[in-house]
Design an enzyme around this catalytic site. Structure first.
Site, PDB file in Angstrom:
ATOM      1  N   GLU A   1       4.520   3.368   8.881  1.00 55.56           N
ATOM      2  CA  GLU A   1       3.916   2.501   7.854  1.00 55.56           C
ATOM      3  C   GLU A   1       4.035   3.113   6.469  1.00 55.56           C
ATOM      4  O   GLU A   1       3.349   2.702   5.522  1.00 55.56           O
ATOM      5  CB  GLU A   1       2.462   2.202   8.226  1.00 55.56           C
ATOM      6  CG  GLU A   1       2.315   1.481   9.555  1.00 55.56           C
ATOM      7  CD  GLU A   1       2.530  -0.042   9.475  1.00 55.56           C
ATOM      8  OE1 GLU A   1       2.084  -0.677   8.515  1.00 55.56           O
ATOM      9  OE2 GLU A   1       3.166  -0.597  10.402  1.00 55.56           O
TER      10      GLU A   1
ATOM     11  N   HIS B   1      -4.780   1.221   8.285  1.00 58.87           N
ATOM     12  CA  HIS B   1      -3.993   2.297   7.672  1.00 58.87           C
ATOM     13  C   HIS B   1      -4.966   3.392   7.229  1.00 58.87           C
ATOM     14  O   HIS B   1      -6.107   3.084   6.857  1.00 58.87           O
ATOM     15  CB  HIS B   1      -3.253   1.815   6.407  1.00 58.87           C
ATOM     16  CG  HIS B   1      -2.101   0.915   6.668  1.00 58.87           C
ATOM     17  ND1 HIS B   1      -1.865  -0.227   5.925  1.00 58.87           N
ATOM     18  CD2 HIS B   1      -1.089   0.986   7.566  1.00 58.87           C
ATOM     19  CE1 HIS B   1      -0.775  -0.819   6.351  1.00 58.87           C
ATOM     20  NE2 HIS B   1      -0.282  -0.117   7.358  1.00 58.87           N
TER      21      HIS B   1
ATOM     22  N   CYS C   1      -2.889  -0.031  -1.905  1.00 56.79           N
ATOM     23  CA  CYS C   1      -1.807  -0.682  -1.142  1.00 56.79           C
ATOM     24  C   CYS C   1      -0.705  -1.158  -2.073  1.00 56.79           C
ATOM     25  O   CYS C   1       0.465  -1.227  -1.701  1.00 56.79           O
ATOM     26  CB  CYS C   1      -2.315  -1.913  -0.410  1.00 56.79           C
ATOM     27  SG  CYS C   1      -3.635  -1.622   0.736  1.00 56.79           S
TER      28      CYS C   1
HETATM   29  O1  SUG Z   1       0.175  -4.868   6.552  1.00 57.09           O
HETATM   30  N1  SUG Z   1      -1.504  -7.564   5.067  1.00 57.09           N
HETATM   31  C1  SUG Z   1      -0.965  -6.212   4.952  1.00 57.09           C
HETATM   32  C2  SUG Z   1      -1.853  -5.375   4.085  1.00 57.09           C
HETATM   33  C3  SUG Z   1      -1.243  -4.041   3.792  1.00 57.09           C
HETATM   34  C4  SUG Z   1      -2.175  -3.101   3.136  1.00 57.09           C
HETATM   35  N2  SUG Z   1      -1.517  -1.868   2.860  1.00 57.09           N
HETATM   36  C5  SUG Z   1      -2.092  -0.655   2.876  1.00 57.09           C
HETATM   37  N3  SUG Z   1      -3.250  -0.453   3.409  1.00 57.09           N
HETATM   38  N4  SUG Z   1      -1.415   0.323   2.414  1.00 57.09           N
HETATM   39  C6  SUG Z   1      -0.795  -5.607   6.343  1.00 57.09           C
HETATM   40  O2  SUG Z   1      -1.656  -5.843   7.200  1.00 57.09           O
HETATM   41  C7  SUG Z   1      -1.436  -9.916   5.681  1.00 57.09           C
HETATM   42  C8  SUG Z   1      -0.467 -11.061   5.546  1.00 57.09           C
HETATM   43  C9  SUG Z   1      -1.067 -12.379   5.968  1.00 57.09           C
HETATM   44  O3  SUG Z   1      -1.922 -12.410   6.851  1.00 57.09           O
HETATM   45  O4  SUG Z   1      -0.635 -13.397   5.407  1.00 57.09           O
HETATM   46  C10 SUG Z   1      -0.751  -8.555   5.554  1.00 57.09           C
HETATM   47  O5  SUG Z   1       0.392  -8.414   5.907  1.00 57.09           O
END
Ligand code: SUG
Length: 448
Positions: free
Chosen positions: A174, A250, A371
């Site tokens: 990730e 994460h 993020c």
């Molecule tokens: O991978 N949300 C992302 C959020 C990422 C956050 N990043 C960090 N914590 N670094 C994920 O879960 C949701 C998309 C949706 O449901 O439409 C999404 O992909």
């Protein structure tokens, strides 16, 4: 030589929507099917970039991706013209169309893991694009991510790029969301801290019971090997499986580090004492003095952390050595978190100031300030070798704001995603964007 941490923020793409695609990410699941506002999302992100630039930080921008991803839909058997592919998917498999439309590449903390030149064997800055193997909609990001990073950091004398790890769950990676670097100054050798959720090959490590652990130990180790990191410059730690089961998908949802400081929740890790001791002794070997700031569960619960995204903050160094915490406005909305932050900044400790940003559009999908940014530590020579088109300036901010105003819709629902016109709009916008950012041809529609 001077050195900097440059924050490259993901520019929110024109298809930003709430697809409910990320099982284990509480915000993504609970806001599923709501209508979104891509224009507002992009402007909120740009406002944060501008504010950091105005405060004197080095700021860059990372381009969004081509969505809907027609090639991904064709690989799943949809055929005909672009419009037919989209219409057929909308009719027969809406969840697949939604996944192929996600603007999730905005969360660039997941774009790649980056090791600065002071840590690597060949003295170059190393990038490994993250395979994001745990979620289909994110697993389709890395080929374009690699092209975009290649166009931003093109100079091979200073920058080395590695393809994403093998696309299987055992190497689930990730990127920087599970990676932190500690150092005395950004240009000196540091300690790279890899946090994994489970081991794919060693059954002795525990694993969460409910939600997936996206990052494996073996993926982290492979990245460390690819980047040529010294054993003495690396620490591995396991995320507490029980916090993953509470929505900490994460590590950057429960801890953030910068310079010599780790800001973390009491329940974030397993074997915390051993881990802190290792970080401290390894940082001492490169001349640093490790400092940890633990937030006790009695003050802020894991649930508070997940809802407010307290730890998904940006911890930034001021020239006077103090640190500034950039938090989402949801922190002000949570009484316990806000009270904790007042106490923290009033205590005379290293974190001296908190600044609040409205990132609600991204937050509703589980993406906070941390993020939205990929950190790249660079010395002066390396910074000069970055494609200047992606470094934020006042004129670039103006151009990007106008570009968003011209091209983005202010409302997006499933009906919009099924509209073949959306693909044409996105391509027109992105074609112009590659010219604004001087990226050359990076998108499938530009190179195929
Ligand atoms: O991978 N949300 C992302 C959020 C990422 C956050 N990043 C960090 N914590 N670094 C994920 O879960 C949701 C998309 C949706 O449901 O439409 C999404 O992909």
């Amino acid at each position: 030589m001077k050195s900097y941490e440059v924050n490259f923020d993901g520019l929110v793409g024109p298809t930003h929507n709430y697809g409910g695609l990320s099982y284990g990410n509480v915000a993504s699941q609970s806001n599923s099917q709501q209508s979104s506002n891509p224009k507002e999302a992009a402007l909120q992100g740009l406002a944060k970039m501008k504010a950091l630039m105005d405060m004197g930080f080095q700021q860059g921008v990372l381009a969004p991706q081509e969505r809907p991803d027609g090639a991904a839909l064709r690989r799943l058997g949809f055929a005909g013209s672009d419009a037919q592919v989209i219409q057929q998917a909308a009719k027969e498999a809406m969840p697949l169309l939604v996944a192929s439309c996600s603007a999730s590449s905005m969360w660039v903390a997941n774009a790649a893991t980056v090791s600065p030149s002071a840590d690597t064997a060949d003295g170059r800055v190393h990038f490994t694009a993250a395979n994001l193997n745990c979620k289909y909609h994110r697993s389709i990001e890395h080929p374009t991510t690699s092209r975009v990073l290649g166009a931003m950091f093109a100079n091979q004398q200073h920058f080395a790029h590695h393809a994403a790890l093998p696309a299987v769950a055992q190497f689930g990676d990730e990127g920087a969301a599970n990676h932190t670097r500690f150092c005395r100054t950004y240009g000196e050798a540091g300690v790279e801290f890899f946090v994994f959720g489970r081991s794919a090959f060693d059954a002795r490590f525990p694993a969460p019971q409910k939600y997936p652990a996206r990052q494996t130990l073996e993926a982290s180790q492979a990245v460390a090997r690819l980047h040529g990191l010294r054993e003495e410059g690396v620490v591995y730690a396991q995320q507490n499986p029980s916090v993953i089961d509470q929505g900490v998908f994460h590590n950057d949802v429960i801890a953030v580090g910068n310079g010599e400081v780790l800001f973390y929740h009491e329940d974030a890790f397993l074997e915390t004492d051993r881990m802190l001791a290792e970080l401290s002794s390894k940082l001492a070997k490169v001349g640093g003095k490790f400092q940890s700031v633990c937030v006790p569960r009695s003050a802020v619960t894991v649930d508070d952390a997940v809802r407010s995204y307290l730890f998904n903050s940006q911890l930034l160094s001021r020239p006077d050595g103090s640190m500034l915490l950039i938090v989402p406005q949801e922190c002000r909305g949570n009484e316990r978190v806000w009270q904790y932050l007042q106490g923290l900044t009033g205590s005379g400790g290293v974190i001296g100031e908190v600044k609040v940003f409205d990132l609600k559009q991204s937050m509703q999908n589980g993406g906070g300030p941390a993020c939205l940014r990929l950190r790249v530590a660079l010395n002066e020579t390396e910074l000069a070798a970055v494609n200047p088109g992606v470094i934020m300036t006042a004129p670039l901010y103006d151009s990007l704001t106008q570009w968003v105003e011209r091209h983005y819709r202010d409302r997006m629902t499933e009906n919009d995603l099924a509209d073949p016109q959306l693909l044409l709009e996105c391509r027109a916008a992105l074609d112009e964007l590659t010219q604004i950012l001087k990226l050359g041809a990076v998108y499938p529609f530009q190179i195929n």
